[in-house]
Design a protein around this motif. Structure first.
Motif, PDB file in Angstrom:
ATOM      1  N   SER A 270       0.558  -1.450   0.023  1.00  0.00           N
ATOM      2  CA  SER A 270       0.063  -0.124  -0.012  1.00  0.00           C
ATOM      3  C   SER A 270       0.773   1.166  -0.038  1.00  0.00           C
ATOM      4  CB  SER A 270      -0.882  -0.228   1.294  1.00  0.00           C
ATOM      5  OG  SER A 270      -0.217   0.029   2.427  1.00  0.00           O
ATOM      6  N   LYS A 271       2.093   1.138   0.490  1.00  0.00           N
ATOM      7  CA  LYS A 271       2.973   2.402   0.680  1.00  0.00           C
ATOM      8  C   LYS A 271       3.966   2.441  -0.597  1.00  0.00           C
ATOM      9  CE  LYS A 271       3.606   4.302   4.510  1.00  0.00           C
ATOM     10  NZ  LYS A 271       2.967   5.735   4.612  1.00  0.00           N
ATOM     11  N   CYS A 272       3.874   1.660  -1.615  1.00  0.00           N
ATOM     12  CA  CYS A 272       4.678   1.582  -2.617  1.00  0.00           C
ATOM     13  C   CYS A 272       4.522   2.443  -3.820  1.00  0.00           C
ATOM     14  CB  CYS A 272       4.652   0.051  -3.080  1.00  0.00           C
ATOM     15  SG  CYS A 272       5.988  -0.271  -4.430  1.00  0.00           S
ATOM     16  N   PRO A 273       5.515   3.211  -4.226  1.00  0.00           N
ATOM     17  CA  PRO A 273       5.257   4.192  -5.540  1.00  0.00           C
ATOM     18  C   PRO A 273       4.870   3.295  -6.715  1.00  0.00           C
ATOM     19  CG  PRO A 273       7.461   4.100  -4.575  1.00  0.00           C
ATOM     20  CD  PRO A 273       6.958   3.630  -3.437  1.00  0.00           C
ATOM     21  N   ASP A 274       5.711   2.206  -6.786  1.00  0.00           N
ATOM     22  CA  ASP A 274       5.447   1.105  -8.009  1.00  0.00           C
ATOM     23  C   ASP A 274       4.051   0.878  -8.200  1.00  0.00           C
ATOM     24  OD1 ASP A 274       7.937   1.209  -9.344  1.00  0.00           O
ATOM     25  OD2 ASP A 274       8.764   0.062  -7.400  1.00  0.00           O
ATOM     26  N   ALA A 275       3.417   0.554  -6.936  1.00  0.00           N
ATOM     27  CA  ALA A 275       1.889   0.356  -6.864  1.00  0.00           C
ATOM     28  C   ALA A 275       1.362   1.487  -7.486  1.00  0.00           C
ATOM     29  CB  ALA A 275       1.434  -0.132  -5.482  1.00  0.00           C
TER      30      ALA A 275
ATOM     31  N   ASP B 285      -1.735   3.643 -14.251  1.00  0.00           N
ATOM     32  CA  ASP B 285      -1.424   3.560 -15.602  1.00  0.00           C
ATOM     33  C   ASP B 285      -1.628   2.478 -16.320  1.00  0.00           C
ATOM     34  OD1 ASP B 285      -0.139   6.093 -14.992  1.00  0.00           O
ATOM     35  OD2 ASP B 285       1.822   5.195 -14.984  1.00  0.00           O
ATOM     36  N   LEU B 286      -2.158   1.287 -15.581  1.00  0.00           N
ATOM     37  CA  LEU B 286      -2.387   0.195 -16.300  1.00  0.00           C
ATOM     38  C   LEU B 286      -3.432  -0.570 -15.869  1.00  0.00           C
ATOM     39  CD1 LEU B 286      -1.833  -2.296 -18.261  1.00  0.00           C
ATOM     40  CD2 LEU B 286      -0.296  -3.280 -16.488  1.00  0.00           C
ATOM     41  N   VAL B 287      -3.778  -1.116 -14.409  1.00  0.00           N
ATOM     42  CA  VAL B 287      -4.829  -1.961 -14.021  1.00  0.00           C
ATOM     43  C   VAL B 287      -5.918  -1.076 -13.930  1.00  0.00           C
ATOM     44  CG1 VAL B 287      -5.618  -2.908 -11.986  1.00  0.00           C
ATOM     45  CG2 VAL B 287      -3.235  -3.237 -12.475  1.00  0.00           C
TER      46      VAL B 287
ATOM     47  N   ARG C 272       5.702  -3.738 -12.455  1.00  0.00           N
ATOM     48  CA  ARG C 272       6.342  -2.559 -12.251  1.00  0.00           C
ATOM     49  C   ARG C 272       7.134  -2.407 -11.124  1.00  0.00           C
ATOM     50  NH1 ARG C 272       6.415   2.487 -15.178  1.00  0.00           N
ATOM     51  NH2 ARG C 272       6.688   4.207 -13.779  1.00  0.00           N
ATOM     52  N   ASP C 273       8.612  -2.350 -11.316  1.00  0.00           N
ATOM     53  CA  ASP C 273       9.340  -2.253 -10.146  1.00  0.00           C
ATOM     54  C   ASP C 273      10.472  -1.169 -10.348  1.00  0.00           C
ATOM     55  OD1 ASP C 273      10.668  -3.514  -7.932  1.00  0.00           O
ATOM     56  OD2 ASP C 273      12.136  -4.453  -9.336  1.00  0.00           O
TER      57      ASP C 273
ATOM     58  N   GLY D  85       1.022  -1.462 -21.954  1.00  0.00           N
ATOM     59  CA  GLY D  85       0.122  -0.906 -22.455  1.00  0.00           C
ATOM     60  C   GLY D  85      -1.348  -1.179 -21.981  1.00  0.00           C
ATOM     61  N   VAL D  86      -2.051  -0.254 -21.818  1.00  0.00           N
ATOM     62  CA  VAL D  86      -3.789  -0.643 -21.312  1.00  0.00           C
ATOM     63  C   VAL D  86      -4.211  -1.457 -22.373  1.00  0.00           C
ATOM     64  CG1 VAL D  86      -5.822   0.416 -20.943  1.00  0.00           C
ATOM     65  CG2 VAL D  86      -3.700   1.402 -19.992  1.00  0.00           C
ATOM     66  N   ASN D  87      -4.102  -1.144 -23.696  1.00  0.00           N
ATOM     67  CA  ASN D  87      -4.750  -1.851 -24.639  1.00  0.00           C
ATOM     68  C   ASN D  87      -4.113  -3.158 -24.971  1.00  0.00           C
ATOM     69  OD1 ASN D  87      -6.258   0.427 -25.710  1.00  0.00           O
ATOM     70  ND2 ASN D  87      -4.970   1.216 -27.022  1.00  0.00           N
ATOM     71  N   ASP D  88      -2.870  -3.271 -24.477  1.00  0.00           N
ATOM     72  CA  ASP D  88      -2.372  -4.730 -24.584  1.00  0.00           C
ATOM     73  C   ASP D  88      -2.893  -5.840 -23.685  1.00  0.00           C
ATOM     74  OD1 ASP D  88      -0.373  -3.857 -26.613  1.00  0.00           O
ATOM     75  OD2 ASP D  88       1.077  -3.069 -24.835  1.00  0.00           O
TER      76      ASP D  88
END
Length: 242
Positions: A69-74, A80-82, A215-216, A228-231
């Motif tokens: 929950s406190k992760c910038p990658d999350a 951007d994706l989920v 994402r890391d 990508g979202v469309n992917d």
């Protein structure tokens, strides 16, 4: 307002402090430092009340995001994706939000960013349990994640709950139920699920029980179909129609 760091305390004492605060207050506002253990609490009745993680129904495609929950990658991964992918294909997936931690020998959980993160994880798991529609619990989680540094401050949680029509009192009751045993149980089960999937990095997106993208460190990795979202939408649609 967060209390100052208390890194000089022993881990067991820190864990007991967290448990005591959960029993007495609405939510934990203290940050003690990294890798603090939340031990197992509660009665067999509390253990048996834990629901199983949501399972795919019919031909819905399993989609899962493993985060801290406190992760910038999350934050980047959800934003951007989920979330944008879910806006397009939410009716085709069975979405689960799971959490990353380290199971301990005493059936506890160690959270990388300390007990504040453990509490943030519990709050987000309670939202998922109480409001299983992803449009609600995922939106709420994204609202918290935008200001992840402030998790689990009460003002942030109340504002995001109000924004997404979530009852703060129900959320708080879930997090503190049975002297905090219920919330800790939710977190332990989620962390165990992540460990069994072999996931260690936040944020890891899995599609149809396989790693789809990670994402890391501010970068996308292990994304054979693209980040990508469309992917992702195309990949979900193909599995849904198969």
């Amino acid at each position: 307002m967060l209390l100052p760091s208390r890194r000089g305390l022993q881990p067991l004492k820190l864990a007991l402090t967290v448990a005591a605060y959960l029993s007495l207050a609405a939510l934990l506002y203290c940050s003690f430092g990294p890798h603090i253990v939340l031990p197992r609490y509660g009665s067999p009745a509390a253990e048996s009340s834990q629901p199983h993680p949501p399972q795919a129904k019919g031909h819905l495609v399993p989609l899962e995001a493993h985060i801290m929950s406190k992760c910038p990658d999350a934050k980047d991964c959800l934003r951007d994706l989920v979330l944008p992918a879910m806006q397009k294909v939410h009716e085709k997936v069975n979405f689960t939000l799971s959490f990353i931690g380290k199971p301990t020998e005493n059936d506890g959980v160690a959270c990388m960013h300390g007990p504040g993160e453990c509490l943030g994880n519990i709050i987000e798991l309670c939202a998922q349990l109480l409001y299983p529609d992803p449009k609600t619990f995922l939106g709420f989680t994204m609202c918290l994640t935008r200001d992840y540094q402030e998790i689990p401050q009460r003002e942030l949680i109340e504002d995001c709950a109000l924004e997404h029509a979530i009852d703060f009192d129900r959320l708080n009751e879930c997090a503190t139920k049975d002297n905090s045993a219920f919330g800790v149980k939710l977190l332990r089960e989620s962390v165990r699920r992540t460990a069994e999937a072999g996931v260690t990095k936040s944020c890891t997106v899995r599609l149809d029980d396989q790693v789809y993208c990670i994402r890391d460190g501010g970068k996308w990795t292990d994304c054979p179909h693209g980040p990508g979202v469309n992917d992702l939408v195309v990949a979900i649609s193909k599995l849904y129609s198969a």
